[in-house]
Design a protein around this motif. Structure first.
Motif, PDB file in Angstrom:
ATOM      1  N   LEU A   1       0.887  -1.389  -0.035  1.00 56.75           N
ATOM      2  CA  LEU A   1      -0.170   0.371  -0.031  1.00 56.75           C
ATOM      3  C   LEU A   1       0.730   1.289  -0.214  1.00 56.75           C
ATOM      4  N   PRO A   2       0.160   2.409  -0.220  1.00 53.15           N
ATOM      5  CA  PRO A   2       1.464   3.521  -0.444  1.00 53.15           C
ATOM      6  C   PRO A   2       1.788   3.794   1.259  1.00 53.15           C
ATOM      7  N   TYR A   3       3.210   4.568   0.387  1.00 55.65           N
ATOM      8  CA  TYR A   3       3.968   5.259   1.912  1.00 55.65           C
ATOM      9  C   TYR A   3       2.953   5.935   3.169  1.00 55.65           C
ATOM     10  N   ASP A   4       2.115   6.240   2.276  1.00 51.44           N
ATOM     11  CA  ASP A   4       1.485   7.085   3.221  1.00 51.44           C
ATOM     12  C   ASP A   4       0.457   6.837   4.388  1.00 51.44           C
ATOM     13  N   VAL A   5       0.343   5.877   3.764  1.00 51.41           N
ATOM     14  CA  VAL A   5      -0.865   5.730   4.581  1.00 51.41           C
ATOM     15  C   VAL A   5      -0.981   4.517   6.102  1.00 51.41           C
ATOM     16  N   TYR A   6       0.185   5.046   6.470  1.00 48.65           N
ATOM     17  CA  TYR A   6       0.806   4.105   7.279  1.00 48.65           C
ATOM     18  C   TYR A   6       2.021   4.920   8.335  1.00 48.65           C
ATOM     19  N   ASN A   7       2.016   4.934   9.434  1.00 51.58           N
ATOM     20  CA  ASN A   7       2.834   5.528  10.712  1.00 51.58           C
ATOM     21  C   ASN A   7       4.235   4.636  10.625  1.00 51.58           C
ATOM     22  N   ARG A   8       5.041   5.156  11.546  1.00 54.62           N
ATOM     23  CA  ARG A   8       6.318   4.519  11.797  1.00 54.62           C
ATOM     24  C   ARG A   8       6.342   3.736  11.961  1.00 54.62           C
ATOM     25  N   SER A   9       5.336   3.198  13.261  1.00 57.62           N
ATOM     26  CA  SER A   9       5.576   1.586  14.031  1.00 57.62           C
ATOM     27  C   SER A   9       4.494   0.374  12.702  1.00 57.62           C
ATOM     28  N   GLU A  10       3.671   1.203  12.047  1.00 57.45           N
ATOM     29  CA  GLU A  10       2.764   0.423  11.557  1.00 57.45           C
ATOM     30  C   GLU A  10       3.415   0.212  10.327  1.00 57.45           C
ATOM     31  N   ALA A  11       4.330   0.921   9.663  1.00 58.57           N
ATOM     32  CA  ALA A  11       5.274   0.831   8.384  1.00 58.57           C
ATOM     33  C   ALA A  11       6.169  -0.495   9.166  1.00 58.57           C
ATOM     34  N   LYS A  12       7.024  -0.129   9.924  1.00 61.82           N
ATOM     35  CA  LYS A  12       7.681  -0.900  11.001  1.00 61.82           C
ATOM     36  C   LYS A  12       7.136  -2.700  10.607  1.00 61.82           C
ATOM     37  N   SER A  13       5.671  -3.009  11.357  1.00 61.02           N
ATOM     38  CA  SER A  13       5.442  -4.374  11.410  1.00 61.02           C
ATOM     39  C   SER A  13       4.996  -4.727  10.097  1.00 61.02           C
ATOM     40  N   VAL A  14       5.135  -4.297   8.976  1.00 63.55           N
ATOM     41  CA  VAL A  14       4.455  -4.849   7.963  1.00 63.55           C
ATOM     42  C   VAL A  14       5.944  -5.377   7.221  1.00 63.55           C
ATOM     43  N   VAL A  15       6.839  -4.810   7.622  1.00 63.21           N
ATOM     44  CA  VAL A  15       7.904  -5.479   6.687  1.00 63.21           C
ATOM     45  C   VAL A  15       8.688  -6.164   7.872  1.00 63.21           C
ATOM     46  N   LEU A  16       8.296  -6.245   9.244  1.00 64.52           N
ATOM     47  CA  LEU A  16       8.706  -7.267  10.102  1.00 64.52           C
ATOM     48  C   LEU A  16       7.524  -8.651  10.166  1.00 64.52           C
ATOM     49  N   GLU A  17       6.759  -8.868   9.233  1.00 65.37           N
ATOM     50  CA  GLU A  17       6.268  -9.226   9.202  1.00 65.37           C
ATOM     51  C   GLU A  17       6.214  -9.851   7.503  1.00 65.37           C
ATOM     52  N   ASN A  18       6.752  -9.320   6.812  1.00 66.81           N
ATOM     53  CA  ASN A  18       6.668  -9.112   5.260  1.00 66.81           C
ATOM     54  C   ASN A  18       7.898  -8.550   4.940  1.00 66.81           C
ATOM     55  N   PRO A  19       9.257  -9.475   4.715  1.00 62.38           N
ATOM     56  CA  PRO A  19      10.564  -8.423   4.408  1.00 62.38           C
ATOM     57  C   PRO A  19      10.577  -8.421   3.260  1.00 62.38           C
ATOM     58  N   LEU A  20       9.564  -9.225   2.180  1.00 65.21           N
ATOM     59  CA  LEU A  20      10.290  -8.591   0.672  1.00 65.21           C
ATOM     60  C   LEU A  20       8.911  -7.202   0.300  1.00 65.21           C
ATOM     61  N   SER A  21       8.510  -6.688   1.333  1.00 69.49           N
ATOM     62  CA  SER A  21       7.356  -5.792   1.253  1.00 69.49           C
ATOM     63  C   SER A  21       8.519  -4.584   0.570  1.00 69.49           C
ATOM     64  N   PHE A  22       7.539  -3.597  -0.408  1.00 69.48           N
ATOM     65  CA  PHE A  22       7.960  -2.853  -0.806  1.00 69.48           C
ATOM     66  C   PHE A  22       8.184  -1.736   0.084  1.00 69.48           C
ATOM     67  N   LEU A  23       7.305  -1.822   0.942  1.00 65.41           N
ATOM     68  CA  LEU A  23       7.865  -0.581   1.649  1.00 65.41           C
ATOM     69  C   LEU A  23       8.984  -0.970   2.998  1.00 65.41           C
ATOM     70  N   LYS A  24      10.374  -1.179   2.730  1.00 63.87           N
ATOM     71  CA  LYS A  24      11.351  -1.343   3.344  1.00 63.87           C
ATOM     72  C   LYS A  24      12.001  -0.662   1.780  1.00 63.87           C
ATOM     73  N   ILE A  25      11.365  -0.419   1.005  1.00 69.77           N
ATOM     74  CA  ILE A  25      12.124   0.772   0.068  1.00 69.77           C
ATOM     75  C   ILE A  25      11.967   1.764   0.610  1.00 69.77           C
ATOM     76  N   ASP A  26      10.129   1.992   0.186  1.00 69.31           N
ATOM     77  CA  ASP A  26       9.545   3.362   0.075  1.00 69.31           C
ATOM     78  C   ASP A  26       9.604   3.904   1.383  1.00 69.31           C
ATOM     79  N   ARG A  27       9.986   3.018   3.113  1.00 70.05           N
ATOM     80  CA  ARG A  27      10.176   3.184   4.209  1.00 70.05           C
ATOM     81  C   ARG A  27      11.102   2.478   4.828  1.00 70.05           C
ATOM     82  N   ALA A  28      11.813   3.168   4.117  1.00 71.86           N
ATOM     83  CA  ALA A  28      13.539   2.537   4.422  1.00 71.86           C
ATOM     84  C   ALA A  28      13.639   2.531   5.616  1.00 71.86           C
ATOM     85  N   GLU A  29      12.911   3.489   6.589  1.00 71.23           N
ATOM     86  CA  GLU A  29      13.132   3.588   8.476  1.00 71.23           C
ATOM     87  C   GLU A  29      13.203   2.150   9.219  1.00 71.23           C
TER      88      GLU A  29
END
Length: 425
Positions: free
Chosen positions: A23-51
């Motif tokens: 989903l677009p980078y701006d629908v998540y806050n930082r903690s939500e984005a981090k949770s998504v990437v932890l659950e799915n290491p392939l998620s493009f959020l690791k690029i869109d939200r590299a923090e």
């Protein structure tokens, strides 16, 4: 004349598309984005939200974060998770939600068309929100999130799209939210040329969603022009990644408001003040019982001019009196009526884009989310609105006007990572 042209996309390997798309980078806050990437290491959020790849104490806007985004993209290209097409192509991108499908052409739009108004907007942007994506585009030399554009339906383009989508897609998956995503690749140069020629006759084009991403992409392109004063206009940095959908296929949801307090008024005083502008009907029975536990079905506004209000454990229906509506395309919007008649003069919300007392809630979350937020903090009040229509959006843009912030909520959301446009290669 509108310029929409094919491009050589970076996209996920077929087997990984469903895992990489995010989903677009701006629908998540930082903690939500981090949770998504932890659950799915392939998620493009690791690029869109590299923090998400750093400890929380690392500044999300530090150079190392943007550098990590660039390096991660290069690593995914190197290991085959992402592939780069060998020639310029258009793509078709279909999203199906609740049995309803919208199909758009994926290509690149001209930054000059944005600057000269051929691509029209209906919302203001805030510079501080643009800076992050400008740095992201600049560091990666790539645009990773497509801009959601729309146009009034064109029969020729409709027929081409219908014929091409009769073939098997190159990607077809249903995301965890139940939305189906299908992609077709258009390699035939003759068809690509025909699509570009058709878009030349479609004027104007409108930004439906992604105003900040669009402004950031354009400013990053202008910055590259300054670095290349001998540019000829054909370079990739003169264009930005877009998906263009016919307006008739799009769905706008309501965009609702929660206010932290009644600005010093009691509920009784506030209801009395509302009577000058609205007919008021109490919807919640006096004994507190409900007809239907699903607030979204029971109390959602069903027509323009109707508002649902929740406060002090009670739902009310507010019907705007006729004198509130004018011929002006902006003042006539329900979001404007609420802002100009209630939120500003009665509740003190003069600048909704920056006032911390107001919270915006996408209609996709349902009215039960409004109840949850109001009950979270004593004194809060919520307003549910009838959705802004596509005709209203186009009328505002055609008039060269801007809507109040957060006037439209589009669903389904375009996934990031399915198409990447390199602005230099």
């Amino acid at each position: 004349m509108t310029i929409i042209r094919p491009f050589r996309s970076i996209r996920p390997a077929k087997a990984l598309a469903s895992s990489i798309a995010a989903l677009p980078y701006d629908v998540y806050n930082r903690s939500e984005a981090k949770s998504v990437v932890l659950e799915n290491p392939l998620s493009f959020l690791k690029i869109d939200r590299a923090e998400t790849q750093f400890p929380d104490e690392v500044d999300m806007y530090s150079d190392q974060v943007y550098d990590r985004a660039r390096d991660t993209l290069l690593e995914m290209l190197s290991d085959g998770s992402m592939i780069r097409d060998e020639s310029d192509c258009f793509y078709l991108y279909a999203l199906t939600m609740n049995g309803r499908t919208q199909t758009g052409v994926v290509g690149c739009a001209s930054i000059d068309d944005y600057l000269n108004g051929t691509i029209r907007k209906h919302e203001n942007t805030r510079e501080e929100k643009e800076l992050d994506r400008i740095r992201h585009v600049d560091t990666l030399s790539a645009q990773t999130g497509p801009i959601f554009l729309t146009y009034r339906q064109n029969r020729q383009l409709h027929d081409i799209t219908k014929a091409l989508t009769s073939a098997a897609p190159i990607s077809d998956f249903t995301a965890e939210d139940g939305i189906r995503h299908q992609i077709w690749k258009i390699e035939d140069k003759g068809i690509c040329s025909k699509i570009s020629c058709i878009f030349e006759q479609i004027n104007p084009i409108y930004i439906a969603d992604g105003h900040h991403r669009a402004a950031s992409a354009v400013k990053a392109g202008v910055k590259r022009r300054e670095l290349h004063p001998d540019y000829n206009g054909k370079e990739e940095f003169n264009y930005f990644l877009s998906v263009l959908f016919p307006a008739e296929e799009l769905m706008i949801y309501d965009y609702n408001r929660v206010i932290d307090d009644l600005n010093g008024h009691t509920v009784e005083e506030f209801l009395t003040m509302l009577q000058d502008s609205f007919l008021i009907e109490r919807l919640t029975p006096a004994d507190g019982s409900t007809v239907d536990a699903n607030y979204s079905n029971q109390y959602r506004p069903t027509t323009k001019g109707d508002f649902s209000m929740y406060c002090d454990g009670t739902w009310y229906k507010l019907t705007a009196k006729p004198h509130l509506y004018q011929k002006d395309p902006v003042d006539n919007l329900d979001v404007s009526i609420l802002q100009n008649t209630v939120l500003h003069p009665l509740l003190g919300i003069e600048h909704p884009s920056s006032d911390s007392r107001i919270h915006f809630v996408g209609g996709i979350r349902g009215l039960d989310e409004l109840v949850r937020l109001v009950e979270q903090k004593s004194g809060r009040i919520a307003f549910a609105l009838f959705p802004t229509s596509m005709d209203e959006l186009l009328a505002v843009a055609d008039a060269g006007r801007l809507m109040p912030p957060n006037s439209t909520w589009f669903e389904p959301k375009l996934r990031s990572g399915l198409f990447i446009h390199e602005i230099e290669r």
